[in-house]
Design an enzyme around this catalytic site. Structure first.
Site, PDB file in Angstrom:
ATOM      1  N   GLN A   1       1.604 -14.358  18.821  1.00 56.25           N
ATOM      2  CA  GLN A   1       1.164 -13.119  18.180  1.00 56.25           C
ATOM      3  C   GLN A   1      -0.280 -13.276  17.708  1.00 56.25           C
ATOM      4  OE1 GLN A   1       2.331 -10.506  14.294  1.00 56.25           O
ATOM      5  NE2 GLN A   1       4.035 -11.020  15.646  1.00 56.25           N
TER       6      GLN A   1
ATOM      7  N   SER B   1      -3.325  -5.740  15.353  1.00 51.80           N
ATOM      8  CA  SER B   1      -4.602  -5.047  15.136  1.00 51.80           C
ATOM      9  C   SER B   1      -5.243  -4.547  16.431  1.00 51.80           C
ATOM     10  CB  SER B   1      -5.582  -5.949  14.385  1.00 51.80           C
ATOM     11  OG  SER B   1      -6.601  -5.173  13.805  1.00 51.80           O
ATOM     12  N   PRO B   2      -4.488  -3.863  17.295  1.00 52.20           N
ATOM     13  CA  PRO B   2      -5.093  -3.322  18.512  1.00 52.20           C
ATOM     14  C   PRO B   2      -6.136  -2.253  18.244  1.00 52.20           C
ATOM     15  CG  PRO B   2      -2.887  -2.429  18.216  1.00 52.20           C
ATOM     16  CD  PRO B   2      -3.050  -3.521  17.191  1.00 52.20           C
TER      17      PRO B   2
ATOM     18  N   TYR C   1       4.370 -11.226   3.684  1.00 51.03           N
ATOM     19  CA  TYR C   1       3.857  -9.879   3.462  1.00 51.03           C
ATOM     20  C   TYR C   1       4.341  -9.357   2.109  1.00 51.03           C
ATOM     21  CZ  TYR C   1       2.799  -9.826   8.518  1.00 51.03           C
ATOM     22  OH  TYR C   1       2.335 -10.110   9.778  1.00 51.03           O
TER      23      TYR C   1
ATOM     24  N   LYS D   1     -13.176   6.448  12.735  1.00 52.39           N
ATOM     25  CA  LYS D   1     -13.360   7.074  11.416  1.00 52.39           C
ATOM     26  C   LYS D   1     -14.495   6.449  10.606  1.00 52.39           C
ATOM     27  CE  LYS D   1      -9.698   4.336   9.165  1.00 52.39           C
ATOM     28  NZ  LYS D   1      -8.365   4.434   8.520  1.00 52.39           N
TER      29      LYS D   1
ATOM     30  N   GLN E   1       0.804  -1.218   0.000  1.00 47.24           N
ATOM     31  CA  GLN E   1       0.000   0.000   0.000  1.00 47.24           C
ATOM     32  C   GLN E   1       0.842   1.275   0.000  1.00 47.24           C
ATOM     33  OE1 GLN E   1      -2.382  -0.346   3.549  1.00 47.24           O
ATOM     34  NE2 GLN E   1      -4.007  -1.478   2.531  1.00 47.24           N
TER      35      GLN E   1
ATOM     36  N   ASP F   1       8.540  -5.833  13.318  1.00 48.15           N
ATOM     37  CA  ASP F   1       7.945  -7.125  12.987  1.00 48.15           C
ATOM     38  C   ASP F   1       7.519  -7.164  11.527  1.00 48.15           C
ATOM     39  OD1 ASP F   1       6.447  -9.718  14.161  1.00 48.15           O
ATOM     40  OD2 ASP F   1       5.101  -8.712  12.741  1.00 48.15           O
TER      41      ASP F   1
END
Length: 334
Positions: free
Chosen positions: A177, A206-207, A54, A216, A27, A49
């Protein structure tokens, strides 16, 4: 920046870990990615990390380039193995000895380092004997290619079995994790107590619930242009479970709580996961340096029992708690 021990080891990690899932090599342009890494370093983050999967290995390359001029001993670099990589052939996936041994060498080349501080099983591989997987990890530790071993999204039973084998083989699992946030608390009932008993910490991803806990996304409103919910490369699939009016209405009730504390909603969400004593670090991604600079302010924040109760009351029944949601693929992905 505050620091915590990772499991029952002597390794300390920053309370905020910079992660590059869905950003580097995908992205975010490489120059912006480098600026985000620099912002993380400036803010005192020492823990980074990534994973071989990825952006199909591109994320590791971007991170390696961004960190190449830093003192290696002052960093904790984590990566993972399991998901398909490369041409995605029959052995380019899973936790077989072949895939693990080849993958660690590839990760080290891309990250421009002789070792990683933590090498993690990105999921549990139901198609490989656990003994084979743990023996491969033991050999990697003995070879000095990884200092410590962790797992990701393993359930309590899998963690217990892996821990027992690691002890037999002369090393220990020190981390898990999992996904964890105010909205997604599936690790609390079984994974956290088991990990605390066995000496593992959580490094939670993803906290901010893929951005939902920033506030948002508004109930009944169009999705913000350029947001993760509009990203068809993978982000949209992850966030859609939270994109219903009941959840979004409840999330808006967190705004006055954050305001009273002088925090943004994202800072409140990150600070919330760090209140769990079994959490060593919260993973934070960024597409702009300003996001890093803002979100690191969650480190060191203490939320008292009254605030935690207000958060629970605000979110009510939309919180997901069932431990059955901690699952790995039933077959290897292709």
């Amino acid at each position: 920046m505050e620091f915590r021990y990772l499991g029952k080891s002597g390794l300390k990690v920053s309370e905020i870990t910079y992660g590059n899932w869905l950003t580097h090599g995908s992205q975010v342009e490489n120059d912006i990615a480098a600026q985000c890494v620099e912002a993380a370093l400036t803010a005192g983050i020492t823990t980074f990390d990534t994973a071989d999967a990825y952006a199909n290995t591109a994320a590791e390359k971007v991170l390696g380039k961004a960190l190449k001029h830093q003192r290696r001993e002052s960093l904790e670099i984590f990566t993972k193995v399991y998901w398909p990589t490369g041409p995605k052939g029959p052995n380019d996936v899973g936790l077989s000895r072949k895939h693990i041994m080849e993958s660690i060498d590839g990760s080290l080349r891309r990250l421009k380092t002789d070792y990683v501080d933590l090498y993690q099983a990105h999921r549990y591989d139901v198609e490989t004997p656990l003994e084979e997987t743990m023996q491969a990890f033991a050999d990697i530790v003995r070879q000095g290619k990884a200092l410590y071993i962790g797992v990701s999204e393993w359930n309590a039973e899998q963690i217990r079995a892996g821990h027992a084998l690691s002890k037999e083989l002369g090393f220990q699992l020190i981390s898990n994790q999992p996904q964890y946030s105010m909205l997604w608390r599936v690790i609390e009932d079984q994974v956290v107590p088991t990990s605390a008993e066995l000496g593992l910490s959580q490094i939670v991803w993803s906290p901010v619930a893929q951005g939902v806990l920033t506030g948002k996304y508004k109930p009944g409103a169009e999705l913000p242009p350029g947001s993760r919910a509009t990203d068809e490369k993978g982000g949209a699939d992850m966030v859609k479970r939270f994109l219903n009016d009941e959840v979004l209405t409840r999330v808006q009730l967190l705004q006055p709580i954050a305001h009273d504390l002088g925090l943004t909603m994202a800072q409140l969400a990150i600070a919330w996961v760090l209140q769990n004593p079994n959490v060593a670090s919260a993973l934070m991604g960024a597409s702009r340096p300003e996001q890093v600079e803002s979100n690191v302010k969650a480190a060191g924040v203490t939320l008292d029992e009254g605030i935690l109760a207000r958060i629970d009351e605000a979110l009510g029944s939309v919180v997901v708690r069932d431990a059955k949601h901690t699952v790995s693929p039933e077959t290897r992905p292709v």
